[in-house]
Design a protein around this motif. Structure first.
Motif, PDB file in Angstrom:
ATOM      1  N   ALA A 142       0.926  -1.312  -0.219  1.00 36.48           N
ATOM      2  CA  ALA A 142      -0.363  -0.096  -0.293  1.00 36.48           C
ATOM      3  C   ALA A 142       1.190   0.863  -0.149  1.00 36.48           C
ATOM      4  O   ALA A 142       0.415   2.142  -0.699  1.00 36.48           O
ATOM      5  N   GLU A 143       2.023   1.229   0.980  1.00 38.51           N
ATOM      6  CA  GLU A 143       3.407   2.527   0.898  1.00 38.51           C
ATOM      7  C   GLU A 143       3.437   3.059  -0.353  1.00 38.51           C
ATOM      8  O   GLU A 143       3.815   3.991  -0.666  1.00 38.51           O
ATOM      9  N   VAL A 144       3.905   1.213  -1.062  1.00 35.62           N
ATOM     10  CA  VAL A 144       4.504   1.933  -2.772  1.00 35.62           C
ATOM     11  C   VAL A 144       3.634   2.786  -3.550  1.00 35.62           C
ATOM     12  O   VAL A 144       3.631   3.502  -4.130  1.00 35.62           O
ATOM     13  N   ILE A 145       1.733   1.486  -3.351  1.00 34.60           N
ATOM     14  CA  ILE A 145       0.617   2.366  -4.081  1.00 34.60           C
ATOM     15  C   ILE A 145       0.785   4.163  -4.045  1.00 34.60           C
ATOM     16  O   ILE A 145       0.695   4.954  -4.632  1.00 34.60           O
ATOM     17  N   ILE A 163      -6.363  -4.802  -2.294  1.00 36.64           N
ATOM     18  CA  ILE A 163      -4.983  -6.048  -1.448  1.00 36.64           C
ATOM     19  C   ILE A 163      -5.723  -6.605  -0.420  1.00 36.64           C
ATOM     20  O   ILE A 163      -6.235  -6.373  -0.080  1.00 36.64           O
ATOM     21  N   GLU A 164      -5.303  -8.610  -0.923  1.00 40.11           N
ATOM     22  CA  GLU A 164      -5.998  -9.142  -0.271  1.00 40.11           C
ATOM     23  C   GLU A 164      -4.972 -10.229  -0.104  1.00 40.11           C
ATOM     24  O   GLU A 164      -4.232 -10.694  -1.391  1.00 40.11           O
ATOM     25  N   SER A 165      -5.189 -10.489   1.067  1.00 38.11           N
ATOM     26  CA  SER A 165      -4.141 -12.076   1.369  1.00 38.11           C
ATOM     27  C   SER A 165      -4.815 -12.708   1.595  1.00 38.11           C
ATOM     28  O   SER A 165      -6.203 -13.567   2.207  1.00 38.11           O
ATOM     29  N   ARG A 166      -4.753 -13.914   0.544  1.00 39.55           N
ATOM     30  CA  ARG A 166      -5.183 -15.547   0.975  1.00 39.55           C
ATOM     31  C   ARG A 166      -3.971 -16.725   1.251  1.00 39.55           C
ATOM     32  O   ARG A 166      -3.075 -16.288   1.247  1.00 39.55           O
ATOM     33  N   LEU A 169      -9.344 -16.199   2.823  1.00 33.78           N
ATOM     34  CA  LEU A 169      -9.409 -14.538   3.626  1.00 33.78           C
ATOM     35  C   LEU A 169      -8.758 -14.212   4.368  1.00 33.78           C
ATOM     36  O   LEU A 169      -9.247 -14.973   5.546  1.00 33.78           O
ATOM     37  N   ILE A 170      -7.314 -13.489   4.326  1.00 35.68           N
ATOM     38  CA  ILE A 170      -6.337 -13.676   5.425  1.00 35.68           C
ATOM     39  C   ILE A 170      -6.409 -11.934   6.144  1.00 35.68           C
ATOM     40  O   ILE A 170      -7.076 -11.624   7.027  1.00 35.68           O
ATOM     41  N   TYR A 171      -6.677 -11.369   5.179  1.00 39.22           N
ATOM     42  CA  TYR A 171      -6.386  -9.698   6.017  1.00 39.22           C
ATOM     43  C   TYR A 171      -6.730  -9.278   4.228  1.00 39.22           C
ATOM     44  O   TYR A 171      -6.639  -9.495   2.908  1.00 39.22           O
ATOM     45  N   SER A 172      -7.718  -7.959   3.762  1.00 43.96           N
ATOM     46  CA  SER A 172      -8.503  -7.074   2.901  1.00 43.96           C
ATOM     47  C   SER A 172      -7.683  -5.533   3.071  1.00 43.96           C
ATOM     48  O   SER A 172      -8.185  -5.173   4.480  1.00 43.96           O
ATOM     49  N   LEU A 173      -7.048  -5.005   1.849  1.00 42.16           N
ATOM     50  CA  LEU A 173      -7.166  -3.609   2.218  1.00 42.16           C
ATOM     51  C   LEU A 173      -6.748  -2.735   0.965  1.00 42.16           C
ATOM     52  O   LEU A 173      -6.478  -3.007   0.487  1.00 42.16           O
ATOM     53  N   THR A 174      -7.989  -1.185   0.683  1.00 39.85           N
ATOM     54  CA  THR A 174      -8.178  -0.810  -0.359  1.00 39.85           C
ATOM     55  C   THR A 174      -7.483   1.121  -0.284  1.00 39.85           C
ATOM     56  O   THR A 174      -7.492   0.934   1.305  1.00 39.85           O
ATOM     57  N   VAL A 175      -6.419   0.744  -0.484  1.00 36.36           N
ATOM     58  CA  VAL A 175      -5.545   2.493  -1.141  1.00 36.36           C
ATOM     59  C   VAL A 175      -5.759   3.153  -1.968  1.00 36.36           C
ATOM     60  O   VAL A 175      -6.009   2.574  -3.157  1.00 36.36           O
ATOM     61  N   LYS A 176      -6.166   4.028  -1.574  1.00 38.05           N
ATOM     62  CA  LYS A 176      -6.868   5.135  -2.769  1.00 38.05           C
ATOM     63  C   LYS A 176      -5.689   6.367  -2.502  1.00 38.05           C
ATOM     64  O   LYS A 176      -4.810   7.062  -1.990  1.00 38.05           O
ATOM     65  N   SER A 231      -7.342  -0.282 -10.022  1.00 38.91           N
ATOM     66  CA  SER A 231      -8.474   0.131 -11.292  1.00 38.91           C
ATOM     67  C   SER A 231      -7.777   1.654 -10.743  1.00 38.91           C
ATOM     68  O   SER A 231      -7.593   2.414 -10.177  1.00 38.91           O
ATOM     69  N   TYR A 232      -8.225   2.634 -12.387  1.00 37.30           N
ATOM     70  CA  TYR A 232      -8.059   4.227 -12.411  1.00 37.30           C
ATOM     71  C   TYR A 232      -9.849   4.118 -12.733  1.00 37.30           C
ATOM     72  O   TYR A 232     -10.255   4.191 -13.850  1.00 37.30           O
TER      73      TYR A 232
END
Length: 150
Positions: A59-62, A124-127, A134-141, A114-115
């Motif tokens: 997410a930080e890279v994004i 971002i989804e960790s599985r 699903l272990i963890y989910s994160l959305t970054v904008k 997506s743009y």
């Protein structure tokens, strides 16, 4: 008379011994179940912690990128074994959460880009690959200015 008393006392002793063995076997079964459950919870929390850590890094890279192409380029350098499909970036991890190839993978973190309306969104989804759970989910904008989107 004394001969009749001895078999009765030894019979009671045997019954008491059997009851004690039964009680301790039931108690040990319950204790083993608690230890197994604690071990599974510990393993699950470990994979959750590592998923959060790795997902936050992606997410930080994004967030630091000026567009999707730059984000994918940086992630490709950081994770050379990752799979890249059109707008999906997948990083594979082994059981120790070390980046690896898809053949040795136990976990995967999938980032979908997506743009829309000058907003770059990374989902971002960790599985866990074994059961696709699903272990963890994160959305970054990230807002992309018109100059950066070109």
């Amino acid at each position: 008379m004394s001969r009749k008393d001895k078999p009765q006392t030894s019979g009671l002793f045997l019954l008491e011994l059997l009851l004690a063995i039964l009680f301790f076997s039931i108690a040990s079964t319950v204790c083993v179940r608690f230890f197994v459950k604690a071990h599974l919870l510990s393993a699950d929390s470990g994979s959750l912690n590592m998923s959060v850590y790795e997902s936050t890094g992606i997410a930080e890279v994004i967030r630091s990128s000026s567009n999707e192409k730059q984000a994918v380029s940086i992630l490709s350098r950081l994770y050379p074994n990752a799979d890249i499909d059109s707008s999906v970036f997948t990083v594979y991890y082994d059981s120790d959460f070390q980046a690896c190839t898809s053949d040795d993978a136990v976990y995967a973190i999938e980032t979908t880009f997506s743009y829309e309306d000058l907003m770059l969104t990374g989902s971002i989804e960790s599985r866990k690959l074994e059961d696709n759970g699903l272990i963890y989910s994160l959305t970054v904008k990230k807002y992309i200015s018109r100059e950066d989107s070109i």
